[in-house]
Design a protein around this motif. Structure first.
Motif, short mmCIF file in Angstrom:
data_model
loop_
_atom_site.label_atom_id
_atom_site.label_comp_id
_atom_site.label_asym_id
_atom_site.label_seq_id
_atom_site.Cartn_x
_atom_site.Cartn_y
_atom_site.Cartn_z
N GLN A 270 0.84 -1.18 0.00
CA GLN A 270 0.00 0.00 0.00
C GLN A 270 0.88 1.24 0.00
O GLN A 270 1.93 1.27 0.64
N ARG A 271 0.44 2.26 -0.68
CA ARG A 271 1.21 3.50 -0.75
C ARG A 271 1.23 4.19 0.60
O ARG A 271 0.21 4.29 1.28
N SER A 272 2.39 4.66 1.00
CA SER A 272 2.54 5.35 2.27
C SER A 272 2.22 6.83 2.10
O SER A 272 3.04 7.61 1.60
N GLY A 273 1.01 7.22 2.50
CA GLY A 273 0.59 8.61 2.37
C GLY A 273 0.64 9.08 0.94
O GLY A 273 0.13 8.40 0.03
N THR A 274 1.25 10.22 0.71
CA THR A 274 1.38 10.75 -0.66
C THR A 274 2.78 10.53 -1.22
O THR A 274 3.13 11.09 -2.25
N SER A 275 3.57 9.71 -0.53
CA SER A 275 4.94 9.46 -0.97
C SER A 275 4.96 8.51 -2.16
O SER A 275 3.93 8.00 -2.60
N ASN A 276 6.15 8.24 -2.64
CA ASN A 276 6.32 7.25 -3.71
C ASN A 276 6.75 5.90 -3.16
O ASN A 276 7.22 5.04 -3.91
N SER A 277 6.58 5.71 -1.87
CA SER A 277 6.97 4.46 -1.23
C SER A 277 5.74 3.59 -0.95
O SER A 277 4.70 4.10 -0.55
N TYR A 278 5.91 2.31 -1.16
CA TYR A 278 4.86 1.33 -0.88
C TYR A 278 5.43 0.32 0.11
O TYR A 278 6.61 -0.03 0.05
N LEU A 279 4.59 -0.16 1.00
CA LEU A 279 5.05 -1.11 2.00
C LEU A 279 3.91 -2.03 2.39
O LEU A 279 2.73 -1.72 2.16
N PRO A 280 4.23 -3.21 2.96
CA PRO A 280 3.17 -4.12 3.36
C PRO A 280 2.25 -3.48 4.40
O PRO A 280 2.69 -2.73 5.26
N LYS A 281 0.97 -3.79 4.31
CA LYS A 281 0.01 -3.22 5.25
C LYS A 281 0.34 -3.61 6.69
O LYS A 281 -0.01 -2.88 7.62
N LYS A 282 0.99 -4.74 6.87
CA LYS A 282 1.38 -5.16 8.22
C LYS A 282 2.26 -4.11 8.88
O LYS A 282 2.24 -3.94 10.11
N PHE A 283 3.05 -3.39 8.07
CA PHE A 283 3.98 -2.39 8.60
C PHE A 283 3.62 -0.99 8.14
O PHE A 283 4.49 -0.11 8.05
N TYR A 284 2.36 -0.75 7.88
CA TYR A 284 1.97 0.55 7.31
C TYR A 284 2.17 1.69 8.30
O TYR A 284 1.79 1.63 9.47
N ASP A 285 2.78 2.74 7.80
CA ASP A 285 2.89 4.00 8.52
C ASP A 285 3.23 5.08 7.50
O ASP A 285 3.55 4.79 6.33
N VAL A 286 3.17 6.31 7.96
CA VAL A 286 3.50 7.46 7.14
C VAL A 286 4.68 8.17 7.78
O VAL A 286 4.72 8.36 9.00
N ILE A 287 5.63 8.57 6.96
CA ILE A 287 6.82 9.23 7.46
C ILE A 287 6.47 10.57 8.10
O ILE A 287 5.66 11.34 7.59
N SER A 288 7.10 10.83 9.25
CA SER A 288 6.92 12.13 9.90
C SER A 288 7.60 13.21 9.08
O SER A 288 8.76 13.06 8.68
N PRO A 289 6.91 14.31 8.80
CA PRO A 289 7.54 15.39 8.04
C PRO A 289 8.69 16.06 8.80
O PRO A 289 9.54 16.70 8.20
N THR A 290 8.71 15.88 10.12
CA THR A 290 9.73 16.52 10.94
C THR A 290 10.99 15.67 11.05
O THR A 290 12.10 16.12 10.77
N THR A 291 10.81 14.42 11.47
CA THR A 291 11.97 13.55 11.71
C THR A 291 12.33 12.70 10.49
O THR A 291 13.40 12.09 10.46
N LYS A 292 11.40 12.61 9.52
CA LYS A 292 11.59 11.77 8.33
C LYS A 292 11.66 10.29 8.68
O LYS A 292 12.26 9.49 7.96
N ASP A 293 11.04 9.90 9.79
CA ASP A 293 11.04 8.52 10.25
C ASP A 293 9.62 7.98 10.33
O ASP A 293 8.64 8.73 10.39
N ALA A 294 9.51 6.63 10.35
CA ALA A 294 8.26 5.95 10.67
C ALA A 294 8.31 5.55 12.14
O ALA A 294 9.36 5.66 12.78
N GLY A 295 7.18 5.07 12.66
CA GLY A 295 7.14 4.78 14.09
C GLY A 295 6.42 3.51 14.48
O GLY A 295 5.97 3.39 15.62
N ASN A 296 6.30 2.54 13.54
CA ASN A 296 5.69 1.26 13.93
C ASN A 296 6.46 0.63 15.08
O ASN A 296 7.68 0.70 15.14
N ASP A 297 5.74 -0.03 15.97
CA ASP A 297 6.39 -0.87 16.97
C ASP A 297 6.72 -2.22 16.35
O ASP A 297 5.97 -2.71 15.49
N TRP A 298 7.82 -2.81 16.78
CA TRP A 298 8.20 -4.14 16.29
C TRP A 298 7.81 -5.17 17.35
O TRP A 298 8.28 -5.12 18.48
#
Length: 463
Positions: free
Chosen positions: A307-335
């Motif tokens: 699935q596409r992550s927000g409006t980015s050009n990145s796609y990732l499995p829904k199991k690990f879906y998140d959107v990059i923070s505009p501030t830190t440029k990181d995702a925040g899923n728990d493992w």
């Protein structure tokens, strides 16, 4: 019930705890003697020990998912040759991914050993000391479990050692390492609390220690002891009604999670990149056999779709879906390192190995996992589906595959059950030599010790 989520603090600044590349030469911290005094000192040291878990996702993707059949790399690209070699079973002892992972685990062990060695002499509340000691032993056991699964016999370092002593480190059998870790975990179960207040969410609990102990005992085929270890855990956690909710970034610390690493994308340095991201919604990372293994109404299949992550050009499995923070440029899923669905499957496997019962708890717990995944839309498994021990055993193995993809379990399950070679051949068309069921020890470590009588390279990997 409060669950275990490792709180990753961006401002971790434990003097002497942050070593660089971990090897078998842990340098003794010159400031340690003056640091380890108060309860707060040991709390900070433990946070530093927990911090090493943040490297687990990378290690698991590289050494577990790519090594198994659940991820694939069709061709190497710039910077991915080591990964490709692991995926295609052509890695050697100079592989940097192996060296980085070996370093991760032994650096984490060294941090735990600092706490374990120094806490007996500290002067603060005895109950809290017992808890902190148990936390350190739990973390250390987790690292050793991974070392054994990836490399077989390894050096067992249980104390703070000098560089000179590190050069005398002897590899001992995997079973001996697991035996010692199992004994440590039994003491952890007694000395760890069942839960924590909000401030301390993230610390190891008795439930997490019991579940990790069960993994080790299952590895050793001690099925009766697996049941004893898991019995206190059954009913203390619960399966969520919808499997997708287990992984939702908006549903962290839910009732199914037993032990996880918490990331925070809103704090600089406390997040991570998008896991398994690609620039296409039809990723070739996921082998077709995995998607084909699911029933039509199995909701777990959708978690593997990209699935596409927000409006980015990145796609990732829904199991690990998140959107990059505009501030830190990181995702925040728990493992998630341990969750309740795995506990139910381990219990079902162990019960069946002790004795096949056509209408017992093994069927009950297997059905609980499957029925949740299909939203109760499929008939219950009965002895008509699996009329004997062998057929039920295969059903549990299959459910591990369907329930736990990309969670750092597949390769471990394949090697534990003796199915690695047959499954890799069937699903990837690759013949796996027996010696490649464990990895080569990093050559730099072999050369550093320089004594094959105590620290040999794994068979057939000599350069």
């Amino acid at each position: 019930m409060k669950k275990l989520i490792i709180i990753i603090i961006a401002t971790l600044a434990l003097a002497g705890c942050k070593k660089g590349f971990l090897d078998l030469n842990p340098a003794t911290d010159a400031n340690a003697e003056g640091f380890y005094k108060t309860a707060n000192d040991f709390n900070v040291a433990l946070i530093g020990a927990y911090e090493k878990f943040t490297g687990y996702p990378t290690a698991y993707f590289e050494l577990n998912s790519y090594r198994s059949d659940e991820l694939r790399l069709d061709a190497p690209t710039a910077g991915t040759q080591d990964r490709y070699d692991i995926d295609k079973f052509q890695d050697n002892s100079s592989n940097n991914i192996l060296l980085n992972s070996w370093a991760l685990y032994y650096n984490g062990i060294n941090r735990c050993n600092e706490v374990i060695a120094r806490i007996p002499e500290a002067d603060f509340d005895a109950k809290l000391k017992s808890q902190y000691l148990a936390e350190a032993k739990f973390i250390r056991a987790f690292h050793y479990y991974n070392l054994v699964k990836f490399w077989g016999s390894v050096p067992l370092i249980l104390d703070v050692i000098s560089p000179a002593d590190a050069l005398k480190a002897k590899r001992i059998s995997a079973n001996e390492v697991l035996n010692i870790m199992a004994e440590d975990l039994k003491s952890c179960v007694v000395n760890l609390p069942p839960s924590y207040n909000t401030t301390n969410i993230g610390r190891a609990t008795a439930g997490a220690a019991s579940a990790l102990l069960a993994r080790i005992l299952l590895e050793q085929k001690k099925y009766g002891e697996v049941i004893l270890a898991l019995t206190p855990v059954i009913g203390k956690y619960s399966l969520l009604p919808k499997v997708a909710d287990v992984f939702s970034v908006n549903n962290k610390n839910n009732d199914e999670i037993i032990f996880s690493i918490r990331f925070n994308k809103d704090i600089d340095g406390a997040g991570h990149g998008l896991w398994l991201s690609t620039n296409s919604s039809t990723s070739s990372l996921v082998p077709p056999f995995m998607l084909n293994a699911y029933e039509t109404n199995d909701k777990r299949k959708d978690l593997l779709m990209y699935q596409r992550s927000g409006t980015s050009n990145s796609y990732l499995p829904k199991k690990f879906y998140d959107v990059i923070s505009p501030t830190t440029k990181d995702a925040g899923n728990d493992w998630i390192l341990i969750r309740y669905a795995e506990v139910l499957l381990m219990y079902a496997e162990a019960m069946n190995e002790i004795k096949y019962e056509s209408d017992g708890l093994a069927f009950k717990y297997l059905n609980e996992v499957r029925q949740r995944a299909t939203q109760n839309s499929t008939p219950l498994f009965t002895n008509a589906n699996f009329p004997d021990q062998e057929s039920f055993r295969e059903a549990v193995y299959n459910e591990y595959q369907l329930e736990l993809p990309y969670e750092g379990q597949r390769w471990f399950t394949l090697t534990r059950t003796g199915k690695a070679a047959s499954e890799i051949l069937q699903n990837e068309g690759v013949t796996v030599p027996t010696f490649r069921l464990i990895f080569p020890v990093p050559q730099s470590e072999v050369e550093k010790i320089g004594d094959p009588s105590i620290f040999p390279q794994n068979p057939n990997y000599d350069n």
